[in-house]
Design a protein around this motif. Structure first.
Motif, mmCIF file in Angstrom:
data_model
loop_
_atom_site.group_PDB
_atom_site.id
_atom_site.type_symbol
_atom_site.label_atom_id
_atom_site.label_comp_id
_atom_site.label_asym_id
_atom_site.label_seq_id
_atom_site.Cartn_x
_atom_site.Cartn_y
_atom_site.Cartn_z
ATOM 1 N N ASP A 22 -2.687 5.442 -3.540
ATOM 2 C CA ASP A 22 -2.796 6.709 -4.240
ATOM 3 C C ASP A 22 -1.476 6.990 -4.946
ATOM 4 N N MET A 23 -1.449 6.719 -6.251
ATOM 5 C CA MET A 23 -0.226 6.924 -7.039
ATOM 6 C C MET A 23 -0.052 8.398 -7.416
ATOM 7 N N ASN A 24 -1.148 9.149 -7.425
ATOM 8 C CA ASN A 24 -1.108 10.569 -7.786
ATOM 9 C C ASN A 24 -0.466 10.803 -9.149
ATOM 10 N N GLY B 181 0.833 -1.195 0.000
ATOM 11 C CA GLY B 181 0.000 0.000 0.000
ATOM 12 C C GLY B 181 0.868 1.245 0.000
ATOM 13 N N VAL B 182 0.510 2.226 -0.833
ATOM 14 C CA VAL B 182 1.343 3.419 -0.969
ATOM 15 C C VAL B 182 0.501 4.680 -1.055
ATOM 16 N N HIS B 183 1.137 5.792 -0.774
ATOM 17 C CA HIS B 183 0.583 7.119 -1.041
ATOM 18 C C HIS B 183 1.757 7.975 -1.488
ATOM 19 N N PHE B 184 1.828 8.226 -2.806
ATOM 20 C CA PHE B 184 2.926 8.994 -3.376
ATOM 21 C C PHE B 184 2.650 10.499 -3.302
ATOM 22 N N LEU B 185 3.683 11.267 -3.601
ATOM 23 C CA LEU B 185 3.569 12.724 -3.658
ATOM 24 C C LEU B 185 2.497 13.154 -4.661
#
Length: 217
Positions: A160-162, A118-122
């Motif tokens: 959220d790859m943004n 699981g990730v949340h990028f800039l």
């Protein structure tokens, strides 16, 4: 206010309950206590909480998950990568970057060993100064996925790859200035082709969006 926060949490719980998913990855989680409150609202589903304290000092946000499948191990990576990364077209900045908001969980779906990341990028997909750092974040996660794949695990990367996917276009046909999604989909360049695939290719392009702001409610 506390009342508004409680109402917001209840709305999130109602959406997750309607989905009835076995695994839900969450971004912008305030802390472990709030995750616990959400799990309590969904106690009928028997979710286990997956929470590893993040390193985000700007917002204090974390990524976390609720899973009906008990994980065998959980953790996070504090690895960093230099940017611009190899094959990037972006040259606006240089340095190194890690992923302050990430977790990984190892579990078995049936008899299949799976690593979920699981990730949340800039944020800000079209700003070079952010995109070049986000590419480094993608490389960090790609290396984590590569190592899991080489150990015989299936891999799911979500969150959220943004950023945009240049081959699986979203509802507005946005195109990336970065190679974030390209990097994530091909974590092991030694193997031919992409190891990971964008699940959005399974739905019509008109439905490929992640947020809709109901301005007037």
């Amino acid at each position: 206010s506390p009342t508004a926060a409680d109402a917001h949490l209840a709305r999130i719980g109602s959406v997750i309950a309607a989905l009835g998913a076995d695994y839900v990855s969450l971004e912008e989680v305030e802390d472990a206590r709030i995750l616990g409150r959400l799990a309590d609202l969904l106690s009928a589903f028997g979710y286990e909480q997956i929470f590893v304290q993040g390193r985000d000092t700007a917002t204090g946000q974390d990524v976390a998950a609720l899973s009906r499948i008990p994980p065998d191990r959980v953790g996070r990576t504090d690895a960093r990568a230099k940017y611009p990364i190899f094959s990037s077209n972006l040259t606006c900045k240089s340095g190194s970057k890690g992923v302050s908001k990430n977790y990984w969980a190892e579990l078995e779906i049936g008899v299949i060993p799976v690593t979920v990341i699981g990730v949340h990028f800039l944020a800000f997909p079209n700003r070079c100064d952010r995109a070049v750092k986000r590419e480094a974040q993608a490389l960090v996660i790609a290396r984590l996925a590569r190592d899991a794949l080489r150990q015989g695990w299936e891999v799911i990367v979500l969150g959220d790859m943004n950023d945009f996917d240049g081959t699986v276009l979203d509802a507005s046909s946005d195109r990336p200035i970065s190679i974030v999604l390209k990097t994530l989909k091909d974590p092991d360049p030694i193997r031919p082709g992409d190891e990971l695939h964008n699940a959005c290719d399974r739905i019509p392009q008109s439905e490929r969006y992640t947020a809709w702001y109901d301005r007037n409610r």
